[in-house]
Design a protein around this motif. Structure first.
Motif, short mmCIF file in Angstrom:
data_model
loop_
_atom_site.label_atom_id
_atom_site.label_comp_id
_atom_site.label_asym_id
_atom_site.label_seq_id
_atom_site.Cartn_x
_atom_site.Cartn_y
_atom_site.Cartn_z
N SER A 759 0.83 -1.21 0.00
CA SER A 759 0.00 0.00 0.00
C SER A 759 0.86 1.25 0.00
O SER A 759 0.56 2.22 -0.71
CB SER A 759 -0.94 0.00 1.21
N PHE A 767 0.77 3.13 -8.76
CA PHE A 767 0.58 1.69 -8.90
C PHE A 767 1.58 1.07 -9.87
O PHE A 767 2.01 -0.06 -9.71
CB PHE A 767 -0.85 1.40 -9.36
N ARG A 797 -5.17 -3.47 -11.18
CA ARG A 797 -4.79 -2.21 -11.81
C ARG A 797 -5.97 -1.46 -12.46
O ARG A 797 -6.11 -0.25 -12.26
CB ARG A 797 -3.67 -2.42 -12.82
N VAL A 800 -8.00 0.37 -9.89
CA VAL A 800 -7.26 1.48 -9.31
C VAL A 800 -7.23 2.66 -10.29
O VAL A 800 -7.38 3.82 -9.90
CB VAL A 800 -5.84 1.02 -8.94
N GLU A 801 -7.02 2.36 -11.57
CA GLU A 801 -6.99 3.44 -12.57
C GLU A 801 -8.36 4.10 -12.70
O GLU A 801 -8.46 5.31 -12.90
CB GLU A 801 -6.55 2.88 -13.92
N LEU A 805 -6.50 5.40 -6.33
CA LEU A 805 -5.72 4.56 -5.42
C LEU A 805 -6.06 4.94 -3.99
O LEU A 805 -5.56 5.92 -3.45
CB LEU A 805 -4.23 4.73 -5.69
N GLU A 806 -6.92 4.14 -3.38
CA GLU A 806 -7.32 4.37 -2.00
C GLU A 806 -7.27 3.02 -1.29
O GLU A 806 -7.56 1.98 -1.87
CB GLU A 806 -8.73 4.98 -1.98
N LEU A 810 -7.97 -0.87 -2.80
CA LEU A 810 -6.85 -1.78 -3.02
C LEU A 810 -7.01 -3.04 -2.18
O LEU A 810 -6.84 -4.16 -2.67
CB LEU A 810 -5.53 -1.06 -2.69
N GLU A 813 -9.97 -5.30 -3.32
CA GLU A 813 -9.62 -6.02 -4.55
C GLU A 813 -8.67 -7.17 -4.25
O GLU A 813 -8.84 -8.29 -4.77
CB GLU A 813 -8.98 -5.05 -5.55
N ASN A 1518 -14.23 7.88 -4.92
CA ASN A 1518 -13.55 7.16 -5.98
C ASN A 1518 -14.48 6.79 -7.13
O ASN A 1518 -14.13 5.97 -7.98
CB ASN A 1518 -12.90 5.90 -5.42
#
Length: 1564
Positions: A759, A767, A797, A800-801, A805-806, A810, A813, A1518
């Motif tokens: 993280s 990432f 990925r 996240v994209e 990115l939190e 993350l 997932e 997000n």
């Protein structure tokens, strides 16, 4: 002051260090007199170095730059190391009357005529000489001579100071008194001992004060000390901190209470003062700092370095002229980038810097120059950072909009933005752009790549890109660049300088250094360098020659650069010791990006071999701690000179070797075999923090002979220095050193398998940086567990994209993908999952916690989800030989992906209309694309360059039927294109037209086949006319009407080259074989043929119609029906592709599902895969990989077909309908059987297989499970409900329909399972379920009621008191009381009601609709309490909902693949989670819910909500462009009573407050 020094070392330094680290700063103490003998501490060279270090600290320090500890000694006056000739003559004149003194001075100084102007140099004492007494005499002699010369006016007062001032006063002058703002960064601690005057006269041996050689008190020195203190107190009183100590015979004694208190106060004052100075500087910097300070700092760095390099540039005039001519000639036309190449050290960097100076005068118009000396700064160390900084600089320079945040989130988008930016600049005819990128070899991401994807193969007019790279290296960067720029003319070699220019270069360097050489030395130098024109070798020769004094007799120099580098190392070893040189240079070269000075000194303090060598002849000054003496490093650093490069990176300045040849020699000389492992191991120890924070390390010093356990006082290395400041140095260096030190288990546990590491690395460096670490390590590790984590991160990925990115995203997932492996891989994956769960347990805001795996796991079919820089995808083609995928898009862009590295390597622009077809040929190196703009473009896939453009002359009439197709005949080098009623043929090499066939515009061609072996073109038109043409000349050979099909329109076709036939599908389901000899009917399908696909060997044919696909097997007559049943989807089939061995077929449909079928098992469904959330319009296979894409999405997925042969950790249940039911707390899943909806599959989730199947009389429409009574209710199309006991397969109950042939729409059980509601189009039955033996008894129907409405019922819920809530297809919602036969209309939704659920206490209900509206209803008042609407870029409504067991929350599954949690108490949106698949239904559990998904997995989650939500974060932060708006009836009524209009902006929360990312829910 040794006691004070040690007191600060023990505690104060570490406190300040921690404080600085929290603010992203590095703390370094430079104490050159610590850890060395007194003779070295007072050496004249040490004094000079001390003053240089004071200057360095003042230039670089943020906050404290100078700290002094002053006692009662003024200290000795140093002997000047250098005296200018005129000053020497003035001194000598005063000593002529004292021959003995003059002889002493002349013996210690020698004239160096190589200095400009000439000077006298102090000679070092020889071995065995008694240096100190004679030096004292020499000092007094020079002081007396200077005093007399000053009196006579022969020297200035400043010159006189050089002989009169002590070391202490020089340092005070430099650090405080002469500095403009010295008091801000300086602190002086004065120690005054009480009653000292009483004791110094009694004990002449007492060294607290200055004494003369005879032991008497040196009153002059004491007076000078008092004068110095007075000056400091007068000029900078705030910088002075005075401490008064009582007398003690042991000087400063920590055991003395007063002295101990003094030492404590000293440390506290030091910490407070240093921290205050740091904060003040940070405050000033924050005020002055601009938003783009990082960019301006980077630009200044490169310009500064360039000016230094170009200052001594000479020669290359002819090459510079040629470059200028090239710039002018290529300025107004498209051209290739230019690469300057040559061996290391040949002078490419100097040439690039000089060119940057001259460019503005070459092009004759406003020119923006972007210069990057790659690898010398953080923003030029890797391609991602480099492109971002260039884009920002170019946008600012040309006044263009800066790159938006969504572009910066993905490197692919940055590459596209960069390429587009070059074209944007090009269109500004009055301006030019020149980008100079020096030393591609130093760009991290180029070394391990197969290509340079960001490098444009061609520059537009007025834009120039010039690069430099080293040649002559095996598998070097230059070879990689040639993959993108194959044109040999793009490479210019930088050759050796002519001999005369080599001499000119050295002369220029000598002049810049204010040095010269004697004639003999010059002759020796040129003799050592015969015909040498290698600038790197010349630079090394200069570095040696500049040290020659005129009286030196130097040894001959090495003739080659490599020999000279070895010679340099040997000289350093002779001066500083072989071991110290080997280890210092070894550490610098072994580091990943370089080392800061503070890091290097810490690392040397951990190196036992170095410390044992340093303390060979004397003991360290402290009994508690052991450090490497800084003086030894500063001496070595000074002798390394220009061999050390300084790189601003990660908030500090890192040291690296300037010359590539020197780094290679260091590797060869000092880093071979075990020595390399040792260096990496010590570096790993340092960056892991193994010996920090008081942890002591054993060492045996030679003089003591016994082991000592001492604190090395090295910097701590946490992952996070503060909540927002990460330890970037540790993150970048530690994995590299653990790997190369062979400490694999440590690497796996502390880095690759550590959640904290993962993280921190992702959140601080991005990432991509995290994946780069796995890329670095994974190939060297034989670890399936690391492979699983790596694959899981690659699958994470896209989320996240898309979402940002939190941590919660993350961790969710990772846990939902890796939970499958916790029992099979407990060591790494199991521990990682435990770490995730531990984080969730203490999460301060509401969160959904996965309890099982429910996302696509690593090792499964999904290889990657790739989001490109394009719009919807319209065409795809593989280049298997090069592992490339060519993608055509709706906006006309053609994108080339490297499918091994999953990155875009070329963005091919030029088409202005949608790309309709792409063909790859020439062993995968060329591709041709056809577009709606009626152009064909031929591309080189390796270089990305366009070879030619062809306009096919098509009509611009949008009403004309358009059918695009391409055929390539490689043998004859012809490309054929079909567009509407026209067929064109062009020569593939020259683009010259060969012929054009014009058809009837009212009868356009739909299907075209090219049979190269028969030299024929076969075409079928809309009206069924078959025409045969020569493929060589375009002449008509025959026409005929289709005989096998009448009154049908062709819809699709596929050629069978080996048979010379064209298979054609038609609008009414006919499939015909068409050839030059005639046509025949192959099959009559029930619906229009939508697609035809043939296998590579032409043995299998697939025909898609409606929701089905039929498979045919080739035979001598053509094809025959292969399987007894068709392959069925739940929605229209759009595309299909055969597997590599014809044992599989993959089909895609409009409902975004991909189905994998086994042909060897007669059409058995192997798997159901979820696409990208849009209709699957394209499938393309390359080897074992299949790519799925949609015209409605810019993303595509890559699937691996080999997974079908591998054992799977958890097989998903194969449901396509979404009609799932769950029993036994999620142990069993029920759904209509694939391929036979008259049966219900019972799926055992633990075993991952079908346990049984239940027969029903007709197609299943809905399923419900009574968990308590263990019953399965199956609603059928026939209107019957079959009730199956779950614990037995007998006594099936049947509930008949109220009317014949009325299909059931939905069913519902009351929360106590005592009532059952069955809903038809406009009828509802309510039945009682009562206990019975052996099975419950179902009575009724107790009530039947009709809706009396034209719309049909879409959802229903029943309460224990016979009340029924039902929603309609038009959005109406009603509450019906069966006992009173009363209906209560509830406020309507705006579209189809998709779900209705009641609370467990029967007081509330929730309804959801297709317009993403959720309503919470009070069933006692028949009114809504809260109404929540959701708008986003991808939301398509509510799928399902339920209440939590305690009725505090509503869980809802949305059709945009997310799950939300809504507070029943106050209407607050508590949590949103993206689960990548539509949830079919949600069933509450004691602490959360279970939910089956379209992926075939069962979500099991715990909802965790802190009692206090004060720390709640925005649950939608997000979800881009997402807005929740919550209305509260109570607040509306209060507003109405208060007379405040509801649309007033003063109404609380009534307007949706939007931010750039999302919107948290609002209460209205």
């Amino acid at each position: 002051m040794d006691t004070e020094r040690e007191a600060l070392q023990n505690s104060a330094y570490s406190e300040v260090q921690t404080f600085c680290q929290k603010h992203g700063l590095m703390f370094e103490v430079v104490d050159l007199r610590w850890g060395v003998r007194n003779t070295e501490a007072t050496d004249h060279m040490t004094t000079e170095l001390c003053l240089e270090e004071i200057d360095r600290c003042q230039k670089t320090s943020i906050g404290p730059a100078f700290v002094a500890l002053i006692g009662d000694q003024y200290g000795p006056c140093p002997v000047p190391p250098l005296i200018q000739e005129k000053e020497w003559e003035a001194l000598r004149a005063q000593l002529t009357t004292r021959p003995h003194d003059l002889e002493l001075v002349e013996r210690h100084f020698r004239k160096d005529e190589n200095a400009i102007p000439p000077a006298y140099v102090l000679q070092a004492a020889g071995a065995g000489e008694a240096r100190v007494p004679e030096e004292v005499t020499l000092t007094s002699v020079l002081c007396a001579g200077a005093q007399e010369a000053r009196r006579l006016g022969l020297i200035t007062q400043e010159q006189w100071y050089r002989y009169h001032r002590s070391v202490i006063e020089w340092e005070m002058e430099r650090g405080l008194l002469s500095s403009e703002d010295g008091h801000q960064g300086a602190t002086i601690f004065l120690r005054e001992i009480q009653d000292l005057s009483k004791h110094i006269l009694d004990d002449c041996a007492l060294q607290l004060v200055d004494r003369l050689p005879d032991g008497c008190l040196d009153m002059d020195a004491q007076n000078l000390l008092s004068s110095l203190e007075g000056r400091m107190a007068e000029e900078h009183p705030s910088a002075l901190k005075t401490h008064h100590l009582p007398w003690n015979h042991n000087l400063v004694n920590p055991k003395n209470k007063a002295h101990a208190r003094y030492l404590k106060e000293l440390g506290e004052q030091f910490v407070a003062r240093a921290n205050h100075q740091v904060l003040e500087c940070l405050r000033e910097l924050k005020t002055d700092t601009q938003d783009l300070a990082w960019l301006y700092q980077d630009i200044r760095h490169h310009l500064g370095r360039s000016a230094e390099v170009a200052h001594t540039f000479c020669g290359r005039r002819e090459l510079l002229a040629q470059l200028g001519q090239w710039l002018r000639q290529s300025h107004s036309v498209p051209h290739s980038p230019l690469v300057l190449c040559g061996p290391p050290g040949i002078g490419k960097t100097a040439l690039m810097c000089k060119l940057a100076e001259q460019v503005p005068g070459l092009l004759g118009q406003k020119t923006v120059i972007v210069l990057r000396l790659l690898g010398t700064s953080q923003m030029s160390a890797d391609a991602r950072s480099l492109l971002q900084s260039i884009c920002f600089q170019v946008c600012l320079a040309f006044g263009l909009p800066l790159p938006p945040a969504q572009v910066l989130e993905a490197h692919t988008r940055v590459v596209q933005f960069f390429h587009g930016l070059l074209h944007t600049v090009s269109r500004r005819n009055f301006e030019a752009l020149v980008i100079l990128l020096d030393s591609l070899d130093d760009l991290d991401t180029v070394h391990h790549a197969r290509r340079v994807p960001w490098l444009p193969p061609q520059c537009p007019p007025r834009v120039h890109l010039i690069l430099s790279a080293c040649s002559g290296q095996k598998q070097g960067v230059l070879d990689t660049v040639r993959q993108t720029l194959p044109d040999p003319g793009a490479y210019w070699e930088v050759k050796h300088l002519p001999a005369n220019q080599g001499q000119e270069m050295i002369e220029l360097l000598l002049v810049a250094a204010r040095r010269t050489l004697s004639q003999a030395q010059r002759d020796l130098l040129w003799a050592s360098l015969p015909e040498c024109g290698h600038p790197g070798r010349l630079r090394l020769a200069f570095e040696e020659a500049r040290k020659w004094a005129s009286f030196s007799v130097p040894a001959p120099l090495a003739s080659t650069a490599q020999e000279a580098t070895h010679q340099l190392c040997a000289r350093l070893e002779q001066t500083h010791g072989q071991l110290l040189v080997a280890h210092v240079l070894g550490y610098i070269v072994a580091s990943r990006h370089g080392l800061s000075e503070a890091e290097l000194k810490d690392i040397l303090s951990l190196d036992d071999e170095v410390l044992q060598a340093v303390y060979m002849d004397w003991t360290p000054p402290s009994k508690e701690l052991l450090r490497f003496p800084p003086l030894l490093w500063v001496r070595l650093r000074r002798d390394l000179g220009t061999c050390l490069a300084r790189r601003p990176m990660d908030g500090c300045t890192l040291l690296a070797l300037t010359y590539r040849q020197l780094a290679e020699v260091v590797r060869e000389r000092y880093l071979s075999g075990s020595e390399r492992v040792k260096r990496h191991s010590v570096l790993a120890d340092f960056f892991s923090g193994a010996w920090s924070q008081g942890t002591k390390k054993l060492i045996t010093l030679p003089l003591l002979g016994k082991p000592l356990n001492l604190d090395r006082k090295v910097a701590p290395q946490p992952l996070w220095f503060s909540d927002t400041v990460a330890n970037l140095r540790k993150l970048k260096e530690l994995p590299f050193h653990l790997l190369h030190a062979g400490r694999i288990e440590e690497l796996k546990q502390d880095v690759l398998g550590s959640l904290s590491w993962i993280s921190c690395r992702a959140m601080s460096g991005g990432f991509e940086a995290l994946l780069d670490d796995f890329d670095l390590c994974a190939p060297h590790l034989d670890s399936p567990e690391v492979g699983l984590v790596y694959e899981a991160l690659q699958l994470v990925r896209p989320a996240v994209e898309l979402r940002g990115l939190e941590r919660s995203i993350l961790y969710t997932e990772l846990l939902a993908r890796l939970h499958f492996f916790t029992t099979t891989h407990p060591a790494l994956v199991g521990q990682l999952c435990q770490q995730v769960q531990s984080w969730f347990r203490v999460c301060p805001y509401p969160v959904l916690v996965p309890l099982t795996g429910f996302l696509q796991p690593p090792g499964g079919p999904l290889r990657a989800t790739l989001t490109g820089c394009h719009k919807g995808i319209t065409a795809m083609a593989w280049s298997l030989e090069e592992l490339l995928l060519v993608v055509g898009t709706q906006d006309g862009t053609t994108v080339v992906w490297d499918m091994k590295e999953h990155q875009v390597i070329h963005i091919l622009t030029g088409h202005t209309g949608e790309v309709r077809c792409v063909k790859v040929f020439a062993k995968g190196t060329l591709a041709i694309s056809a577009s709606r703009d009626h152009t064909l473009r031929l591309w080189n896939l390796l270089s990305g360059q366009e070879k030619f453009i062809i306009w096919d002359g098509g009509s611009k009439d949008s009403t004309e039927p358009q059918f695009w197709n391409l055929h390539i005949d490689e043998a004859n080098k012809v490309v054929y294109s079909t567009s509407g009623s026209k067929v064109n043929a062009w020569n593939l090499e020259t683009a010259e037209p060969m012929f054009c066939i014009l058809g009837d515009t009212s009868d356009a061609w739909v299907c075209t086949a090219v049979f190269a072996s028969q030299a024929q073109l076969l075409m079928v038109s809309v009206h069924g006319v078959v025409s045969l043409w020569s493929s060589a000349t375009g002449k008509l050979q025959g026409k005929q009407q289709l005989s096998s099909v009448k009154e049908e329109t062709p819809t699709c076709g596929i050629e069978v080259p080996k048979q010379g036939k064209l298979i054609t599908g038609f609008s009414n389901g006919s499939v015909s074989l068409v050839s030059s000899e005639g046509d025949s009917l192959l099959e009559k399908l029930p619906e229009a043929v939508r697609l035809l696909v043939i296998s590579e060997d032409e043995s299998l044919l697939a025909a898609g119609f409606g929701r089905s696909v039929r498979i045919f097997l080739a035979d001598s007559q053509g094809f025959h029906h292969f399987m007894a049943t068709d392959l069925e989807h739940e929605d229209t089939v759009e595309t299909a592709v055969f597997g590599p061995k014809n044992n599989l077929i993959v089909t895609g449909s409009r409902d975004s599902l991909i189905q994998v079928w086994s042909l060897s098992e007669q059409g058995t469904l192997l798997d159901i895969l979820e696409g990208v959330g849009a209709p699957i319009s394209l499938l393309a296979r390359g080897g074992d990989l299949v790519v799925s894409a949609s015209q409605q999405s810019s993303s595509f997925k890559v699937w691996d077909l080999t997974y079908a042969q591998k054992p799977r950790v958890s097989a998903p249940f194969l449901d396509r309908t979404g009609l799932t039911a769950v029993s036994h707390n999620g142990s069993y899943i029920y759904f209509p059987k694939t391929g036979d909806k008259n049966r219900v599959s019972i799926w055992d989730l633990a075993e991952g297989e079908e346990q049984d199947a239940l027969d029903t009389s007709s197609e299943v429409r809905c399923l419900e499970v009574a968990e308590q009574t263990k019953l399965l209710f199956t609603g059928l199309v026939s209107g019957i409900v079959l009730v199956f006991p779950l614990n037995s397969r007998q006594d099936v109950m049947c509930i008949p329909p109220p009317e014949a042939r009325k299909a059931i729409n939905c069913m519902s059980l009351s929360k106590g399972e005592e009532r059952l509601a069955i809903a038809y189009d406009n009828i509802v039955l309510v039945l009682d379920i009562s206990p019975g033996d052996p099975c419950p008894v179902i009575d009724g129907p107790t009530y039947i009621f009709y809706t009396q409405l034209p719309e049909t019922i879409s959802s229903v819920a029943v309460l224990a008191d016979y009340r029924v809530v039902y929603g309609m297809t038009n959005g109406d919602l009603f509450l019906y009381e069966c006992a009173n036969s009363k209906v209560f209309p509830l406020e309507a939704h705006r579209s189809r009601v998709t779900c209705v659920e009641v609370s467990h206490k029967d007081q509330l209900a929730v309804s959801g609709s297709e317009d993403a509206l959720l309503c919470l209803w009070d069933l006692q008042a028949y009114k809504w309490k809260f109404e929540m609407s959701y708008t986003s870029s991808s939301c398509r409504g509510v799928q399902c909902a339920c209440f939590s067991k305690d009725d505090k929350y509503v869980y809802a599954g949305l059709k945009d693949c997310s799950i939300i949690v809504w507070s029943v108490v106050d209407g607050t949106l508590l949590a949103v989670q993206f689960v990548h698949a539509v949830v079919n239904r949600i069933i509450p559990t004691s602490n959360g819910f279970i939910a089956p998904t379209r992926h075939g997995y069962l979500i099991r989650e715990r909802f965790q909500c802190p009692s206090s939500r004060a720390s709640q974060q925005d649950p939608l932060q997000n979800f881009k462009k997402a807005v929740w708006l919550v209305k509260s009836r109570q607040r509306e009524e209060l507003s109405t009573m208060a007379g405040v209009p509801q649309d007033s902006e003063s109404a609380e929360g009534n307007e949706s407050k939007r931010n750039k990312r999302s919107q948290v829910c609002l209460i209205v």
